[in-house]
Scaffold this motif. Structure first.
Motif, PDB file in Angstrom:
ATOM      1  N   CYS A  35     -20.480  -7.506   7.163  1.00  0.00           N
ATOM      2  CA  CYS A  35     -20.499  -7.481   5.688  1.00  0.00           C
ATOM      3  C   CYS A  35     -21.637  -8.323   5.126  1.00  0.00           C
ATOM      4  O   CYS A  35     -21.881  -8.325   3.918  1.00  0.00           O
ATOM      5  CB  CYS A  35     -19.163  -7.957   5.120  1.00  0.00           C
ATOM      6  N   CYS A  50     -14.724 -14.927   8.551  1.00  0.00           N
ATOM      7  CA  CYS A  50     -15.913 -14.631   7.752  1.00  0.00           C
ATOM      8  C   CYS A  50     -15.709 -15.191   6.343  1.00  0.00           C
ATOM      9  O   CYS A  50     -14.662 -14.973   5.730  1.00  0.00           O
ATOM     10  CB  CYS A  50     -16.129 -13.121   7.695  1.00  0.00           C
ATOM     11  N   CYS A  53     -15.673 -11.674   3.798  1.00  0.00           N
ATOM     12  CA  CYS A  53     -14.633 -10.627   3.814  1.00  0.00           C
ATOM     13  C   CYS A  53     -13.345 -11.102   4.489  1.00  0.00           C
ATOM     14  O   CYS A  53     -12.400 -10.331   4.642  1.00  0.00           O
ATOM     15  CB  CYS A  53     -15.156  -9.372   4.487  1.00  0.00           C
TER      16      CYS A  53
HETATM   17 ZN   LIG Z   1     -17.401 -10.365   6.702  1.00  0.00          ZN
END
Ligand SMILES: [Zn+2]
Length: 289
Positions: A35, A50, A53
């Motif tokens: 992402c 992360c 996300c």
């Molecule tokens: Zn991510």
């Protein structure tokens, strides 16, 4: 470049749980998420997430470390010991050096060996093939009738080794032509291969697709030009000597996993550092991956 990898390197690079986990993460995953975000460690857990996300990654998932309560620092120490022990590593030695119970040490050694599956890449070039017998009683002083009984009770192992290359070894139910054929077809390419064997009769039909060169051991012929099985003979004596010296007794049930260990060492006869990293990569391979 320092090519050694022992206790000092271990202390320098893998002195904390965080350092070990970071190494595992880097070996398997990219720092950047798909992402566009960045993975960061989740405090107090063997996980990364992360920042954008919220995707989570556990670097030990599916590996031998996943369900273990043993700290990663001790796991890395055991891996270093295993990697450096070319003649095998006894659970008793792990127990003593890591100050853990024998049961725990034995389990760690078993898990490391269980992760060492042999490659399926076919061997080629000058390849030596041989059958060997493991365990059971000695054959000295036995007459012919008793001899066949003694041999029947032994565990049979087939090995194929590329000269200056890779090895494969597998426990087989018996020394039949069929087992030779399956082993050969799984492990040795028919193209670009010179197959070096002794005059084993079981091979007469099944080795036909190969360019076979054989020596007559029973007639005391051991070398004829390039035809010999010295490499695989060395392998057998190394494995048998190590099993006797380090492990004392190995039940037939576990022999394959010990062989996987010796094959790993044979195939990774590079520097200690490279072998250690190859071992970590191998045990990190998620089962079924
Ligand atoms: Zn991510």
């Amino acid at each position: 470049m320092n090519s050694q990898f022992g206790i000092r390197s271990l202390r320098k690079k893998f002195s904390s749980e965080d350092a070990c986990l970071d190494f595992l993460f880097k070996r398997r995953h990219a720092k950047r998420c798909s992402c566009g975000g960045t993975f960061r460690r989740v405090k107090g857990r063997r996980k990364y997430h992360c920042s954008r996300c919220s995707r989570q990654i556990a670097p030990t998932a599916g590996t031998i470390f996943e369900k273990s309560k043993v700290p990663l620092t001790l796991w890395f120490h055991a891996l270093m010991m295993f990697s450096n022990a070319k003649s095998g590593l006894a659970a008793k030695t792990i127990q003593r050096d890591l100050e853990i119970t024998y049961k725990c040490a034995w389990r760690m050694a078993r898990l490391i060996r269980s992760a060492l599956t042999q490659s399926e890449e076919p061997l080629k070039g000058e390849v030596e093939l041989d059958l060997a017998f493991f365990g059971g009683k000695g054959v000295a002083g036995k007459n012919n009738e008793h001899l066949s009984e003694v041999f029947r009770a032994k565990t049979k192992v087939l090995a194929a080794i590329e000269r200056k290359g890779q090895a494969r070894a597998q426990v087989v139910s018996n020394g039949s032509a069929k087992n030779h054929k399956n082993f050969l077809w799984q492990n040795v390419s028919t193209k670009d291969t010179k197959l070096m064997t002794d005059k084993a009769l079981q091979l007469d039909n099944v080795a036909r697709p190969y360019d076979r060169h054989s020596v007559h051991h029973k007639k005391r012929e051991f070398v004829r030009g390039k035809a010999h099985t010295n490499t695989v003979d060395w392998f057998w004596s190394h494995v048998k000597g190590s099993l006797r010296g380090t492990h004392k007794h190995v039940s037939p049930k576990y022999l394959q996993s010990y062989l996987d260990g010796f094959v790993f060492h044979y195939n990774n006869a590079r520097s200690d550092k490279q072998r250690f990293e190859a071992l970590v990569d191998t045990v990190l391979r998620v089962r079924g991956e």
